[in-house]
Design an enzyme around this catalytic site. Sequence first.
Site, PDB file in Angstrom:
ATOM      1  CG  HIS A 270      -2.043   1.001   1.072  1.00 34.70           C
ATOM      2  ND1 HIS A 270      -1.909   2.320   1.431  1.00 34.70           N
ATOM      3  CD2 HIS A 270      -3.279   0.863   0.534  1.00 34.70           C
ATOM      4  CE1 HIS A 270      -3.035   2.954   1.142  1.00 34.70           C
ATOM      5  NE2 HIS A 270      -3.881   2.097   0.587  1.00 34.70           N
ATOM      6  CD  GLU A 323      -8.672  -3.237  -4.151  1.00 35.10           C
ATOM      7  OE1 GLU A 323      -9.612  -4.009  -4.409  1.00 35.10           O
ATOM      8  OE2 GLU A 323      -8.640  -2.067  -4.521  1.00 35.10           O
TER       9      GLU A 323
HETATM   10  N1  ACO Z   1       3.964  -7.444  -4.767  1.00 33.64           N
HETATM   11  C1  ACO Z   1       5.300  -7.497  -4.896  1.00 33.64           C
HETATM   12  N2  ACO Z   1       6.125  -6.471  -4.671  1.00 33.64           N
HETATM   13  C2  ACO Z   1       5.577  -5.320  -4.301  1.00 33.64           C
HETATM   14  C3  ACO Z   1       4.187  -5.183  -4.156  1.00 33.64           C
HETATM   15  C4  ACO Z   1       3.367  -6.291  -4.390  1.00 33.64           C
HETATM   16  N3  ACO Z   1       2.053  -6.235  -4.271  1.00 33.64           N
HETATM   17  N4  ACO Z   1       3.901  -3.916  -3.773  1.00 33.64           N
HETATM   18  C5  ACO Z   1       5.077  -3.275  -3.705  1.00 33.64           C
HETATM   19  N5  ACO Z   1       6.088  -4.126  -4.037  1.00 33.64           N
HETATM   20  C6  ACO Z   1       7.508  -3.829  -4.060  1.00 33.64           C
HETATM   21  C7  ACO Z   1       7.873  -3.107  -5.337  1.00 33.64           C
HETATM   22  O1  ACO Z   1       8.232  -4.024  -6.357  1.00 33.64           O
HETATM   23  C8  ACO Z   1       9.035  -2.262  -4.888  1.00 33.64           C
HETATM   24  O2  ACO Z   1      10.165  -3.075  -4.852  1.00 33.64           O
HETATM   25  P1  ACO Z   1      11.601  -2.477  -5.234  1.00 33.64           P
HETATM   26  O3  ACO Z   1      11.936  -1.530  -4.118  1.00 33.64           O
HETATM   27  O4  ACO Z   1      12.478  -3.681  -5.281  1.00 33.64           O
HETATM   28  O5  ACO Z   1      11.466  -1.777  -6.553  1.00 33.64           O
HETATM   29  C9  ACO Z   1       8.680  -1.886  -3.459  1.00 33.64           C
HETATM   30  O6  ACO Z   1       7.794  -2.911  -2.996  1.00 33.64           O
HETATM   31  C10 ACO Z   1       7.958  -0.554  -3.363  1.00 33.64           C
HETATM   32  O7  ACO Z   1       6.957  -0.495  -4.375  1.00 33.64           O
HETATM   33  P2  ACO Z   1       6.259   0.847  -4.851  1.00 33.64           P
HETATM   34  O8  ACO Z   1       5.544   0.609  -6.126  1.00 33.64           O
HETATM   35  O9  ACO Z   1       7.239   1.965  -4.783  1.00 33.64           O
HETATM   36  O10 ACO Z   1       5.244   1.019  -3.667  1.00 33.64           O
HETATM   37  P3  ACO Z   1       4.008   1.964  -3.627  1.00 33.64           P
HETATM   38  O11 ACO Z   1       3.781   2.179  -2.187  1.00 33.64           O
HETATM   39  O12 ACO Z   1       4.160   3.144  -4.488  1.00 33.64           O
HETATM   40  O13 ACO Z   1       2.858   1.057  -4.284  1.00 33.64           O
HETATM   41  C11 ACO Z   1       0.912  -0.208  -4.605  1.00 33.64           C
HETATM   42  C12 ACO Z   1       1.652   0.795  -3.695  1.00 33.64           C
HETATM   43  C13 ACO Z   1       0.695   0.435  -5.987  1.00 33.64           C
HETATM   44  C14 ACO Z   1      -0.461  -0.498  -3.982  1.00 33.64           C
HETATM   45  C15 ACO Z   1       1.736  -1.489  -4.741  1.00 33.64           C
HETATM   46  O14 ACO Z   1       1.974  -2.043  -3.465  1.00 33.64           O
HETATM   47  C16 ACO Z   1       1.094  -2.516  -5.669  1.00 33.64           C
HETATM   48  O15 ACO Z   1       1.310  -2.463  -6.889  1.00 33.64           O
HETATM   49  N6  ACO Z   1       0.285  -3.485  -5.099  1.00 33.64           N
HETATM   50  C17 ACO Z   1      -0.406  -4.445  -5.918  1.00 33.64           C
HETATM   51  C18 ACO Z   1      -1.698  -3.848  -6.492  1.00 33.64           C
HETATM   52  C19 ACO Z   1      -2.790  -3.661  -5.440  1.00 33.64           C
HETATM   53  O16 ACO Z   1      -2.985  -4.485  -4.569  1.00 33.64           O
HETATM   54  N7  ACO Z   1      -3.520  -2.538  -5.582  1.00 33.64           N
HETATM   55  C20 ACO Z   1      -4.588  -2.152  -4.662  1.00 33.64           C
HETATM   56  C21 ACO Z   1      -4.108  -1.083  -3.741  1.00 33.64           C
HETATM   57  S1  ACO Z   1      -5.280  -0.713  -2.476  1.00 33.64           S
HETATM   58  C22 ACO Z   1      -6.261   0.488  -3.103  1.00 33.64           C
HETATM   59  O17 ACO Z   1      -5.950   1.208  -4.023  1.00 33.64           O
HETATM   60  C23 ACO Z   1      -7.584   0.624  -2.579  1.00 33.64           C
END
Ligand code: ACO
Length: 384
Positions: A270, A323
């Site tokens: 998140h 989610e």
């Molecule tokens: N699975 C695997 N790795 C992840 C995930 C995940 N779900 N989420 C984050 N990471 C990793 C990224 O690959 C990144 O790794 P790195 O540092 O090696 O590059 C690190 O964690 C940080 O990721 P960011 O994208 O910078 O994190 P951010 O906080 O911006 O992203 C997000 C948040 C978009 C929700 C992300 O966690 C994601 O893509 N999750 C999956 C999609 C999802 O579940 N969406 C619903 C969100 S809830 C809502 O909107 C109501």
Amino acid sequence: MTDREVDMTTFIEVPRGLAGVIVTDTEVGDVRGEEGFYHYRQYSAIELIEKRDFEDVWHLMLKGELPTPAQREAFIAEVTPLRHLPKPVADLLPALSGSVPMEGLRTALSFAAANRGMKPLLDIDEETRLADTLFASALVPTILTSLHRLRHGLEPIAPRDDLPYAANYLYMLTGETPKPEHAKAIEAYLMSTIDHGFNASTFTARVIASTGADIGAALVGAIGALSGPLHGGAPSRALDALDAIGTPENIDHWVRDVITNGGRLMGFGHAVYKTDDPRSLMLRDVATRLGGPRVDFAKQVEKRVVEILAELKPGRNLYTNVEFYAGVVMEDCGVPRDMFTPTFAASRVIGWAANVLEQARDSKIIRPRARYTGEVPPVPVPTA
Ligand code: ACO
């Protein structure tokens, strides 16, 4: 120059994605990511779910306070008739039945706003703005369920005025009076997703509202933002992942494969919570009360995914987000997968509306800048 204004001749660099940047003041609510806490106005959202019902929180968000019993009765009498589709909107829906639900919703809501003759926020008073938001927020569930039924070759079902919001939503979707435990579970989900700080769709709605455009325009823009998989489009994908994993023996292999190939596990991580998402904890309890093998399996998957993410992505603090269990709860209650994100929209429209009302009271347009990184201008224009 006041401390809220800036020198327009200089750039102010902000983090990518505006992460952590405060762009406005709000009394609608907030998220405290490090604590795993979020609130609607001054109340804990989770406590509201435990102690009040959907209509009370709808009143709180749009009218600014929890209703007294008399206000509650008046509010229900005010919004219940608004659930019914105006005839021109009902007549449009069959033409949209071939589109995916979020596309159909944004088109139908846009038309409903135009058909109502919504005027720019800049040109209307507070009372008219509120009436427009109540109209839109009451109508969205009926548009969604009608489109869903039409898409499946079924007749839309008119709202039942005797049913509260969540039970009526399930009724319009399935045509059957829902079991009380299902209505309660869906109500908890809907209440938990009404608002959540300055997320992408809320920000979108506020940017549009800041231009003085009408409420329909702001809500339709927000629907577009919510439809993206990184925002509201994850719950069906999270459930698809559970299906793809299939058995407990397969969890480790499947999860490691996704992560080592640079993929993301839907329903985890998140942008703000770096600890348990309180909505996920609440929905895990709701799912546990509903029970069943799917819920047990989801818990097993959650445990292993969190462990594997901690190992392969150390320090990122990745846990389930709203989610993950939302999908499990909705499917258990009879909401089909292609209606998961639309169901999210059915409640979030109230949060957007509250934010739009607040933004409309501020006359400052939201207008940041971008750093130009293309070829150094002016390049001579080639003659044709
Ligand atoms: N699975 C695997 N790795 C992840 C995930 C995940 N779900 N989420 C984050 N990471 C990793 C990224 O690959 C990144 O790794 P790195 O540092 O090696 O590059 C690190 O964690 C940080 O990721 P960011 O994208 O910078 O994190 P951010 O906080 O911006 O992203 C997000 C948040 C978009 C929700 C992300 O966690 C994601 O893509 N999750 C999956 C999609 C999802 O579940 N969406 C619903 C969100 S809830 C809502 O909107 C109501």
